[in-house]
Design an enzyme around this catalytic site. Structure first.
Site, PDB file in Angstrom:
ATOM      1  N   TYR A 110      -1.583  -3.928   4.811  1.00  0.00           N
ATOM      2  CA  TYR A 110      -2.157  -4.245   3.494  1.00  0.00           C
ATOM      3  C   TYR A 110      -2.406  -2.928   2.772  1.00  0.00           C
ATOM      4  CZ  TYR A 110      -5.321  -5.604  -0.184  1.00  0.00           C
ATOM      5  OH  TYR A 110      -5.897  -5.778  -1.420  1.00  0.00           O
ATOM      6  N   GLU A 198      -1.585  -4.109  -5.964  1.00  0.00           N
ATOM      7  CA  GLU A 198      -1.742  -4.592  -4.589  1.00  0.00           C
ATOM      8  C   GLU A 198      -0.385  -4.903  -3.965  1.00  0.00           C
ATOM      9  OE1 GLU A 198      -3.165  -8.692  -3.771  1.00  0.00           O
ATOM     10  OE2 GLU A 198      -4.771  -7.749  -2.627  1.00  0.00           O
TER      11      GLU A 198
END
Lengths: 385, 298
Positions: A110, A198
């Site tokens: 992530y 992101e």
């Protein structure tokens, strides 16, 4: 402004971030064959281009092993109603699919960059546990989250990138690729005036590092220096919101029945809250701005009334530099142009309030007046019943 | 006393000759504020509103002794104007400009932090704010002067007109204000709630504080913690945006609930837990303060 995945990936690819081989975006099932060819060998991934997260679980991302399978999936997906955990129970119509070639995933990480208000700087948030939502990750595996503040002038230094790579357990042979990718992502964040970027997941392939997904939110205040972004459509905004934006009016559509026109963003929010507290529900947020003259009042009222859910309108103006008599004249002028079919409650307060109320009273138009906000909200709720 | 501004504050207006600068500088002068100079690059040597115009803030400070800068410069150039005022030695900078890119403010904020670490503290209020007023002494901003009156209540807020609403309610109940500070609606701003609460706590003229927050960020939560640990004066808090949906920006760039953070509920809970008197109904801010103060007056 939120960018769609394919828009974000185009921007990142141009800045040196590896993304899966793209077959482009299609809006019709007939375009699938050509897209598969562009994306290369099987398998392929078909991804619904909507702004909400959680697409995979909701059926918005599908894998196809054969062209026939891809064609059938494309037919089923284009036009489908997607409900994810981020759409608050509402369905989003899928209009476009991104077609990509499949890639070998060794590990999922992530990686995101957000503007940290407190540190007054971009901050990288990363985890070795990719693929999970960051909120879930923060709740279930907070120890896996690594945070790193980035200097907004110099960007990410090599050593900081290496620290991050080792903290995430990136194998030594791909640390170089990870650092280059992380630096490119931070550079993109700074160059494009992002408020969030992101990549979930950022994957390790056998040979390198790749952004499998991309979510980008940019700062509307910086559009004046972002010609590439200024040309894009705001996919999140409704037709009414775009119309308001063009007129420089800040408007957000909501689900309720009481249309609001207020000067100032804080007071506009406070007015919505007061309506809710009085037992009603606001149909919109609308900040008419500091120069609420007749033209703006007319425009704002027009936008509010285009929402067919509106059963009553509440105008709440605190006259500071803007004078109440000017606004009252603006309202009266606007109502000569717009036929009002729902009750209108007006609350004026501040500079020249007496003269303003007098203008409204003498106009002959059916306007419900109120002195205090609470009284105005109650009258609007009553009128909307 | 008061905070940030008093009758001795000498103000230089950046963006003096533009329409907003001209209009509001005149209102400030009419209120009795000492506007001593203006800055518009290229118009140095001229006179505007009977005040001298300079090319640079440095010139204005040197010639007039200005110690506060009030900024109306358009958004693309405003961050640079803040840094110019800081470099020229203004210890207090009030930036009204709305729409400054967040990244510009991040760079400004870090420069100010570096300056403070080097021993030169600068107070920046704003941007995207109505400014600061010490009623009866000095008005540096765009708020209507007449709704204020001198008194013991400090007010600090992220919003403009919402502040006027609260101030009006206070004044109508006979509660004057020591200083009213609009800290602005942007995600990154100069002074935080905590910075201003610190000043109010130290100010002998302030007896109680009204704090008006809104959804987004965590400044209200931090202020609640500060109140619990460091404050002796009562604070009354209101948070706007209970009816706002998640993920949508409510006008102010900073007023957005992201990823479940910065919600109305979390802010109210933090304030309650810290002992702040929470006002749920915007129309009852003045009434709540008045009721709480009555026993003191009796």
């Amino acid at each position: 402004m939120k960018l769609l995945e394919h828009e974000a990936k185009d921007i990142l690819r141009a800045r040196g971030v590896a993304v899966p081989p793209s077959g482009g975006v299609i809006a019709k099932p007939a375009q699938v064959a050509a897209a598969l060819k562009r994306a290369g060998k099987a398998p392929w991934v078909l991804k619904a281009q909507v702004l909400a997260g959680g697409r995979g679980k909701a059926g918005g991302i599908k894998l196809a092993k054969t062209p026939k399978e891809a064609a059938a999936l494309a037919k089923a997906m284009i036009g489908m109603d997607l409900i994810t955990h981020q759409t608050h129970g509402q369905a989003i119509k899928v209009r476009e699919l991104l077609i990509e070639g499949g890639v070998k995933i060794e590990r999922e990480l992530y990686f995101s960059v957000v503007m940290d208000r407190k540190a007054a700087a971009p901050t990288i948030i990363a985890s070795a546990q990719g693929g999970m939502e960051i909120e879930t990750l923060a709740a279930e595996k907070p120890e896996s989250i690594v945070r790193l503040t980035v200097d907004p002038t110099s960007g990410l230094r090599d050593f900081a990138g290496r620290r991050l790579a080792f903290a995430l357990g990136v194998p030594a042979d791909r640390v170089g690729a990870f650092v280059a990718t992380a630096k490119a992502l931070v550079k993109a964040f700074l160059e494009l005036d992002c408020s969030m970027l992101e990549i979930n997941p950022l994957i390790l392939t056998p040979k390198g590092v790749m952004a499998l997904d991309a979510k980008v939110i940019t700062d509307d205040n910086a559009l004046f220096r972002q010609p590439e972004l200024a040309k894009k459509t705001d996919h999140e905004a409704s037709a009414l919101e775009l119309e308001a934006k063009k007129a420089d009016i800040s408007y957000v559509g909501l689900d309720g029945t009481i249309g609001c026109m207020v000067n100032g963003a804080g007071l506009a929010m406070g007015t919505m809250d007061t309506i809710a507290l009085a037992g009603g529900s606001p149909a919109n947020f609308l900040d008419v701005g500091g120069t609420a003259d007749e033209a703006r009042v007319t425009k704002a009222l027009g936008i509010i009334l285009k929402d067919k859910k509106v059963k009553a309108v509440l105008i709440n103006i605190f006259g500071g530099i803007v004078k109440c008599d000017m606004i009252a004249a603006g309202v009266v002028g606007a109502l000569k142009k717009i036929k009002l079919k729902v009750p209108l409650v007006v609350r004026l307060q501040g500079t020249n309030v007496a003269a303003g109320k007098d203008i409204l009273a003498k106009s002959g138009i059916a306007i419900i007046q109120a002195d205090e906000l609470w009284d105005a909200a109650k009258k609007a709720v009553e009128a909307a019943r | 006393m008061s905070i940030i501004l008093d009758k001795n504050s000498k103000i230089v207006v950046q963006g003096f000759t533009g329409s907003a600068g001209t209009f509001h500088a005149k209102q400030c002068i009419d209120y009795g504020t000492q506007i001593v100079a203006g800055v518009t690059p290229g118009r140095g040597g001229q006179t505007h509103l009977d005040r001298p115009v300079f090319n640079t803030v440095h010139d204005a400070v040197r010639e007039t002794g200005a110690n506060v800068s009030l900024i109306f410069v358009p958004a693309p150039f405003a961050a640079d104007s803040i840094l110019e005022a800081a470099d020229a030695g203004c210890a207090t900078i009030i930036c009204i400009t709305e729409g400054i890119p967040v990244l510009d403010m991040a760079r400004v904020k870090r420069a100010l932090i570096a300056s403070a670490q080097a021993g030169r503290e600068i107070t920046l209020v704003g941007p995207n704010c109505p400014g600061v007023i010490t009623p009866g002494q000095c008005k540096a901003g765009i708020m209507p002067g007449f709704i204020h009156k001198p008194g013991p209540i400090g007010v600090v807020s992220r919003s403009g007109t919402l502040t006027y609403e609260a101030v009006d309610q206070l004044t109508k109940r006979g509660l004057g204000q020591s200083t009213v500070v609009g800290i602005g609606g942007d995600p990154i701003n100069g002074s935080s709630f905590t910075d201003i609460l610190t000043k109010f706590e130290a100010d002998p003229a302030t007896e109680a504080v009204v704090m008006i927050g809104e959804i987004g960020g965590s400044a209200e939560e931090e202020a609640a913690r500060f109140f619990k640990e460091k404050m002796t004066k009562p604070v009354f808090g209101f948070i706007a945006g209970k009816a706002a949906p998640e993920g949508r920006r409510m006008g102010h760039a900073g007023a957005i609930v992201e990823g479940g953070a910065g919600t109305h509920a979390s802010k109210i809970a933090a304030m309650r837990a810290a002992g702040v008197t929470v006002v749920e109904n915007l129309s009852e801010i003045g009434e709540t303060v008045a009721r709480a103060r009555k026993p003191l007056a009796a």
